[in-house]
Design a protein around this motif. Sequence first.
Motif, mmCIF file in Angstrom:
data_model
loop_
_atom_site.group_PDB
_atom_site.id
_atom_site.type_symbol
_atom_site.label_atom_id
_atom_site.label_comp_id
_atom_site.label_asym_id
_atom_site.label_seq_id
_atom_site.Cartn_x
_atom_site.Cartn_y
_atom_site.Cartn_z
ATOM 1 N N MET A 109 1.579 1.870 -6.164
ATOM 2 C CA MET A 109 0.318 2.120 -5.473
ATOM 3 C C MET A 109 0.064 3.619 -5.336
ATOM 4 O O MET A 109 -1.061 4.095 -5.505
ATOM 5 C CB MET A 109 0.337 1.465 -4.084
ATOM 6 N N VAL A 132 -6.138 -2.341 -1.355
ATOM 7 C CA VAL A 132 -5.398 -2.292 -2.616
ATOM 8 C C VAL A 132 -6.252 -2.723 -3.805
ATOM 9 O O VAL A 132 -6.354 -2.016 -4.815
ATOM 10 C CB VAL A 132 -4.121 -3.158 -2.517
ATOM 11 N N THR A 184 -3.706 0.485 6.195
ATOM 12 C CA THR A 184 -3.469 -0.326 5.010
ATOM 13 C C THR A 184 -4.657 -0.164 4.067
ATOM 14 O O THR A 184 -5.762 -0.621 4.356
ATOM 15 C CB THR A 184 -3.285 -1.813 5.384
ATOM 16 N N ALA A 185 -4.410 0.494 2.964
ATOM 17 C CA ALA A 185 -5.485 0.780 2.017
ATOM 18 C C ALA A 185 -6.003 -0.502 1.371
ATOM 19 O O ALA A 185 -5.261 -1.487 1.253
ATOM 20 C CB ALA A 185 -4.974 1.725 0.925
ATOM 21 N N HIS A 206 0.803 -1.220 0.000
ATOM 22 C CA HIS A 206 0.000 0.000 0.000
ATOM 23 C C HIS A 206 0.837 1.272 0.000
ATOM 24 O O HIS A 206 0.305 2.369 -0.184
ATOM 25 C CB HIS A 206 -0.950 0.002 1.202
ATOM 26 N N SER A 229 -11.270 4.930 2.421
ATOM 27 C CA SER A 229 -11.365 3.471 2.480
ATOM 28 C C SER A 229 -12.639 3.102 3.247
ATOM 29 O O SER A 229 -12.633 2.961 4.472
ATOM 30 C CB SER A 229 -10.129 2.887 3.180
#
Length: 374
Positions: A60, A248, A245-246, A55, A86
């Motif tokens: 990214m 993804v 933590t995106a 991420h 998110s």
Amino acid sequence: WLPTNPARAMSSITVQPPKCLQKTFVAPRRHMFGPGPSNVPPRILAAGAEPIIGHMHPEMLEIMSDIKSGIQYAFQTQNNMTIAVSGTGHTAMECAIFNAVEPGEGVLTAVNGIWGERAAEMALAKHKPVLFFLTHGESSTGVVHPLDGIGDICHKHNCLFLVDCVASMGGAPLHMDKQGIDILYSGSQKVLNAPPGTAPISFSERACQKVFNRKTKPVSFFLDMTWLANYWGCDGKPARIYHHTAPVSAFYSLRESLAILAEQGLENSWRRHKEVAEYFHEGLENMGLKLFVKDKNARLPTVTTIVAPPGYDWKEITSYIMKNHNLEISGGLGPSVGQVLRVGLMGGNSSKASVDMVLEALRDALRYCHKSKV
């Protein structure tokens, strides 16, 4: 007595593997013609299935930059503070309010009907809110609210203008900068045809002045724009700091959906949704059904509300259509519960072929569902 499996007898596990997870899950293929989510086309599904990367990897960050540019196009804004939260559209709504409003400050919300300029002036002058909230496309009633002039009134009273365009972005004309909108947010699962879970949002310079000069911290760390602005590279700082933590794969899908919208062109998308909606409305009226929103200019092009046919149980109609046509339409929500059927034709689902499918399903349901004689 000796256990047949000594290893199992010594195990510390008290909850066994669920039997339900020992069989393969296969999602049914359905025509998603409710108010959302919409069907996800193969191109966007394929993008979401690309290999996972970190991420914070350079690739990214480039994808996030692409997403930012796509949102700026979809919103018609040059705002630097433009990101994707998110979470769902509801998360973006909380992000807007949590960051723009401090304890003790007031928020004014437009509920039911369309506000006239004079009424808006009076309400703002009386209540002195720091934020005025309006839903552009109200999917529960099928109404699209006019936005022109409201931003100017808000700014006259030192109030930010917050707009929800979850059900309208890409399907109805929207110009964030020209219309003086200070905070605008949407969702990924409607006209964009991406999976639910990411939410575009943008803040004007006026909104940023309020957000980044707070006296108190926002109530949510996860939605704190001080952190999110850095994570998305919007704060001008050379280094990005880890915040969360995106999602993804969801960002892959969102980028692809925005790319499709850019390829089609916003004005073409607005025009197509309008033409398909009008074709649908004509077909409904030819069947003898009535539209919930009488004023043609106030009808949301993406979600149509149909007056529930008298004598029928709306739940039986939607269940029959799902069972016999593998097609989802919905009943009302909130103020429209029990009063309407809702049909969403958004993004790739906005076509005359989709309309014909829905009309045929409705004809079939009205032919075979029970109609009360009372």
